[in-house]
Write a protein that holds these residues in place. Structure first.
Motif, short mmCIF file in Angstrom:
data_model
loop_
_atom_site.label_atom_id
_atom_site.label_comp_id
_atom_site.label_asym_id
_atom_site.label_seq_id
_atom_site.Cartn_x
_atom_site.Cartn_y
_atom_site.Cartn_z
N ASP A 16 46.16 47.41 42.43
CA ASP A 16 46.28 47.82 43.84
C ASP A 16 44.94 47.77 44.56
N GLY A 17 43.89 48.18 43.90
CA GLY A 17 42.58 48.19 44.54
C GLY A 17 41.68 47.07 44.05
N GLY A 18 42.27 46.02 43.49
CA GLY A 18 41.48 44.95 42.90
C GLY A 18 41.36 43.74 43.80
N SER A 19 40.60 42.75 43.34
CA SER A 19 40.34 41.54 44.14
C SER A 19 41.07 40.33 43.62
N SER A 37 51.53 39.52 57.22
CA SER A 37 51.54 40.42 56.07
C SER A 37 50.68 39.89 54.93
N LEU A 38 50.82 38.60 54.63
CA LEU A 38 50.05 38.00 53.54
C LEU A 38 48.57 37.90 53.89
N ALA A 39 48.27 37.66 55.19
CA ALA A 39 46.87 37.62 55.61
C ALA A 39 46.23 39.00 55.45
N ALA A 40 46.99 40.06 55.77
CA ALA A 40 46.48 41.43 55.58
C ALA A 40 46.26 41.71 54.10
N GLN A 41 47.17 41.22 53.25
CA GLN A 41 47.00 41.38 51.81
C GLN A 41 45.73 40.68 51.34
N VAL A 88 39.87 40.69 49.61
CA VAL A 88 38.49 40.31 49.88
C VAL A 88 37.60 41.54 50.02
N LEU A 89 38.07 42.54 50.75
CA LEU A 89 37.28 43.77 50.92
C LEU A 89 37.15 44.52 49.60
N SER A 90 38.18 44.49 48.78
CA SER A 90 38.12 45.16 47.48
C SER A 90 37.11 44.52 46.55
N GLY A 91 36.88 43.24 46.76
CA GLY A 91 35.92 42.51 45.92
C GLY A 91 34.56 42.35 46.56
N ASP A 92 34.23 43.24 47.51
CA ASP A 92 32.92 43.18 48.20
C ASP A 92 32.67 41.80 48.81
N GLY A 93 33.70 41.29 49.50
CA GLY A 93 33.55 40.03 50.21
C GLY A 93 34.02 38.82 49.46
N GLU A 94 34.67 39.02 48.30
CA GLU A 94 35.11 37.89 47.50
C GLU A 94 36.41 38.24 46.77
N ALA A 95 37.37 37.34 46.79
CA ALA A 95 38.64 37.55 46.09
C ALA A 95 39.00 36.32 45.28
N THR A 96 39.86 36.51 44.27
CA THR A 96 40.31 35.41 43.42
C THR A 96 41.82 35.31 43.50
N ASN A 111 38.70 30.59 44.85
CA ASN A 111 37.75 31.65 45.19
C ASN A 111 37.72 31.81 46.71
N ILE A 112 38.06 33.00 47.20
CA ILE A 112 38.09 33.28 48.63
C ILE A 112 36.88 34.12 49.00
N ARG A 113 36.16 33.70 50.04
CA ARG A 113 34.97 34.46 50.46
C ARG A 113 35.12 34.91 51.90
N ASP A 114 34.51 36.03 52.20
CA ASP A 114 34.55 36.60 53.54
C ASP A 114 33.81 35.69 54.52
N GLY A 115 34.25 35.70 55.77
CA GLY A 115 33.60 34.91 56.80
C GLY A 115 34.37 33.65 57.12
#
Length: 551
Positions: free
Chosen positions: A18-21, A41-45, A50-58, A130-134
């Motif tokens: 739930d709180g992971g990236s 909804s999926l964009a919010a997810q 991304v926020l949970s991973g400090d700017g990076e999600a997988t 790999n998804i990055r913020d920005g």
């Protein structure tokens, strides 16, 4: 286990929290995931990940909710990446990198090498995005493109390697390894194809590539620099003169950089490459390299030889060491050629080139509709066909509908832009002068050929088999008569063509009109385009004066 494989295994082990990236998706489709509020909804997810991973999600695609290896076919994977890119854009993020693995259906086992899947029966793809913020990078309007030229072993690639890394060479061309793209090139110390490099500048000075072996570091330069300088590094060895011509004629260059080694001086190849630069009307800089390897007297002798060579072709040499960078910037152009003394070993003169490249104005124009001649093509697992080249005019965006052709029969085919990449950094659009790879939907890589062109979907192109031209014969042992068949290099086109001179013949040194007919197939040719023709040691330059569709 490979390092890349470890990244996937770790993502699967971490799983969705739930709180992971990390997020698992079996597939994403436009019809299901971009309608009826699902997109928001999926964009919010995605934003949450991304926020949970400090700017990076997988995002792991091609797996079940519990991390089982399902595998999906390449077309479905490509659509999933398209949808994921749109969701990332909605969430003010972007896809930074994608890796893929082949998986055998029902076996829950990965292939040993990344990117092996071919879509054959029983196999599918699993991918890690790999998804990055920005938002996706916007590139600057002053991106300058430099084309190098010069004799083999005069230090073109080494000089460029030292410029973009900031590292002194080891005396054996160590920085050249950054640019050579084939194993046999590294082994022999000779470049056999075009290479590309990039560095840039910000308010604090040069922004260089920290680790040339990591493509992410080259992408970081594109991301961080306020002004970019790209190099198209050509080939100096005589057997690959055709490739050099392609690099200088087929790219939208702003300047030429002609390299002459102080221990060798100008050669026949130097003169030939200078002739190609003159044919393309490029403002040019001459770099005298390897000044550390010879005496001051030898450097002075070679510099005088270069000055004499330039004056012989109607150019005025300007020694930057004597007159300064400001004078070079003010005078460089149609007649004046600055000369800089350099050494990649001691780094002498590299600061002068840095200042020149930082301050030189862009010369090519963005005006006109989008047009890009294809120089290379690739098949990328999970992405599909990728066309690489230099944007010649206008701009292109992800999602644009384009025309591709001409095919051998003269027709053009509708395609769509999946994504655009520049020096390993994904961008949302590309303007004239950018060297890019464009992933295309609606065509297989096997259908792409060098010399084809990408145009807007509403264009009305008329490919031709022949055209009229004004040509100058630079070198020929006898005379050019009807039916003479050199190879014509126009944009990225390199095709045998028959010449039919207006007066029946052309002698060395002559300028005259001729009809030119491609031997095998039609191409898109436009009035005013420059070209080089070559057959053995016979060479010449020309300008298209009239096109004749339908002949």
């Amino acid at each position: 286990m490979s390092r890349d494989r470890v990244l996937l295994e770790r993502a699967l082990e971490r799983g969705e929290q739930d709180g992971g990236s990390v997020e698992f998706k079996e597939r994403l489709s436009r019809e299901v995931h971009l309608v009826d509020g699902r997109r928001e909804s999926l964009a919010a997810q995605l934003r949450h990940r991304v926020l949970s991973g400090d700017g990076e999600a997988t995002y792991v695609v091609g797996v079940t909710d519990d991390g089982g290896l399902a595998g999906i076919d390449p077309d479905t994977f490509s659509e999933s990446m398209d949808v994921l890119s749109l969701l990332a854009e909605e969430a003010d993020a972007h896809i930074d990198d994608v890796q893929t693995w082949g998986v055998h259906g029902g076996s829950e086992s990965l292939d040993s090498e990344a990117g092996q899947a071919t879509g054959s029966s029983g196999r599918g793809l699993v991918g890690l995005a790999n998804i990055r913020d920005g938002a996706v990078l916007e590139t600057d309007d002053e991106h300058v493109v430099i084309g190098t030229a010069g004799h083999v072993d005069h230090g073109k690639s080494t000089l460029v390697g030292s410029l973009v890394t900031g590292n002194a060479d080891d005396g054996d061309g160590g920085t050249r390894a950054f640019l050579d793209v084939q194993p046999h090139e590294v082994e022999r110390g000779l470049s056999a194809d075009l290479s590309y490099a990039v560095y840039g500048f910000d308010d604090d000075g040069p922004v260089r590539v920290r680790n040339p072996d990591r493509k992410a570091d080259r992408a970081k330069v594109v991301e961080e620099a306020d002004r970019l300088v790209s190099f198209v590094d050509t080939v100096g060895h005589e057997p690959w003169l055709r490739t050099t011509i392609r690099g200088l004629v087929g790219q939208k260059l702003d300047y030429g950089l002609l390299v002459v080694a102080a221990d060798d001086g100008p050669t026949r190849t130097t003169r030939e490459h200078l002739g190609v630069l003159l044919a393309t009307e490029l403002p040019t800089i001459v770099a005298i390299t390897k000044i550390d390897a010879v005496s001051d007297e030898r450097v002075e002798t070679v510099e005088r030889e270069v000055e004499r060579l330039l004056r012989d072709v109607g150019k005025s040499p300007l020694r930057v060491e004597r007159h300064g960078v400001d004078a070079a910037l003010e005078e460089i152009g149609e007649t004046v050629v600055p000369i800089v003394e350099t050494s990649a070993v001691t780094t002498d003169g590299l600061d002068v080139l840095d200042e020149l490249f930082d301050r030189l104005p862009k010369t090519s124009s963005d005006e006109g509709e989008f047009r890009m001649y294809i120089d290379r093509s690739y098949a990328v697992t999970g992405v599909g066909a990728v066309a690489s080249g230099t944007v010649m005019s206008g701009e292109v965006e992800a999602g644009d509908e384009l025309l591709l052709g001409p095919m051998p029969d003269g027709r053009f085919q509708a395609v769509e832009v999946r994504s655009i990449e520049m020096h390993y950094h994904r961008v949302d659009r590309a303007r004239a002068g950018r060297i890019v790879g464009i992933a295309l939907k609606g065509v297989k890589e096997s259908a792409l050929e060098r010399g084809m062109v990408l145009l807007p979907a509403d264009a009305d192109p008329e490919p031709v088999r022949e055209f009229e031209a004004e040509v100058m014969v630079l070198n020929h042992p006898t005379r050019i008569g009807d039916g003479y068949e050199p190879v014509v290099h126009l944009e990225t086109i390199g095709e045998a063509a028959a010449f039919y001179p207006e007066q029946g013949r052309l002698l060395p040194g002559d300028t005259g009109k001729t009809r030119v007919r491609f031997k095998f197939r039609p191409y898109l040719v436009e009035e005013g385009q420059k070209f080089v023709f070559r057959e053995g040691r016979s060479k010449g330059v020309g300008t298209v004066t009239d096109v004749s569709p339908g002949r």
